[in-house]
Design a protein around this motif. Sequence first.
Motif, PDB file in Angstrom:
ATOM      1  N   ASN A  55       2.053   3.636  -3.050  1.00  0.00           N
ATOM      2  CA  ASN A  55       1.249   4.736  -3.602  1.00  0.00           C
ATOM      3  C   ASN A  55       1.580   6.069  -2.948  1.00  0.00           C
ATOM      4  O   ASN A  55       1.051   7.107  -3.357  1.00  0.00           O
ATOM      5  N   ARG A  56       2.444   6.034  -1.930  1.00  0.00           N
ATOM      6  CA  ARG A  56       2.911   7.263  -1.266  1.00  0.00           C
ATOM      7  C   ARG A  56       4.401   7.501  -1.521  1.00  0.00           C
ATOM      8  O   ARG A  56       5.044   8.232  -0.784  1.00  0.00           O
ATOM      9  N   GLY A 103       3.546   7.276  -6.526  1.00  0.00           N
ATOM     10  CA  GLY A 103       3.386   5.997  -7.189  1.00  0.00           C
ATOM     11  C   GLY A 103       4.024   5.953  -8.565  1.00  0.00           C
ATOM     12  O   GLY A 103       3.697   5.082  -9.381  1.00  0.00           O
ATOM     13  N   GLU A 146       0.818  -1.217   0.000  1.00  0.00           N
ATOM     14  CA  GLU A 146       0.000   0.000   0.000  1.00  0.00           C
ATOM     15  C   GLU A 146       0.841   1.252   0.000  1.00  0.00           C
ATOM     16  O   GLU A 146       0.530   2.241  -0.675  1.00  0.00           O
TER      17      GLU A 146
END
Length: 316
Positions: A149-150, A216, A146
Amino acid sequence: MKTILGTGQLGIAIMEILLKNNSNEQILLVNRKGKVGLVLPGNVGIMAADVTNKTDMETIARQSEVIFSCTDVPYQQWEDFYPATAVALAYALGKTNAKLVFADNLYSYGNVAGAVMTEEMPHKAKTKKGQIRAGVINTLLNSGEEFSNRVAFVKAADFIGPRIYKGLFGTDFLDKLYHNKSIILSGKPALPHTFSYINDFAAAMINVGNANDSFGQIWHVPNAPAMNLKEWVRLFETETGKKAKLVVLPRFIVWIAGLFDSLIREFYELGYQFEYPYLVNHAKYISRFGNHSNDPQRIVRETVKWYTSTQKSKMP
């Protein structure tokens, strides 16, 4: 708060632009010693941390909105340092909501034999340092986690500008130019070569870090038009009024020197950069953020201005 890992030329340039944009910006500088040779305003802190340590990075990420990673170590230490740094940052991002903008170079693309480099190119370098850089990208950006995406990577070519000590046109080059000493080049200096002005790199890092839609993915710094090394040297000659004594070494001489010097040996595997045109496309960045790249004349002028300001007592 915005955190800057590393207080070398890029980290300090990022700090200066952030403060120019907002003098009250809350900034945390991080390096190994927790010290920096500058007078810092009250809204800029400095702390010691180990970027390869998961706990240290988690502590920093918990108090950071955006982390700008600008760390650097000698080539001989890359094999241990960068994989460990990537793992520690991945751990910290997985435990927090921080965003990461990672300062990168073009090594992961490998030898593209003069093709124009774009962000869509695969990271299939065959050199040791290129593979290390590709591994960092895979850990932080292509992991499928996850937190990827940062994460954003901002890639620059060879550095040029103020506070550049190790670059081709860094302080060693200027020392030799001003003192009429031989300046050694290798490869084919008549080929065009892209350089990244350090302040353009810093501005790109900040712009990417401020844009929610920039994460990302990979971005190329907007650069001045590629010129060959001799054209760059002529600009420095014009700005300084000095005449460069250039010596161009065949690549096999560099290889022989590398047998006796580990640093030269590390440089040798990157020699392809000067055996082919070294060209970088930055259309993606310009389409999103505009073109703030500086022209070569200004880059040289600002570089010489900085250098002479630090050398007044030593100038011939």
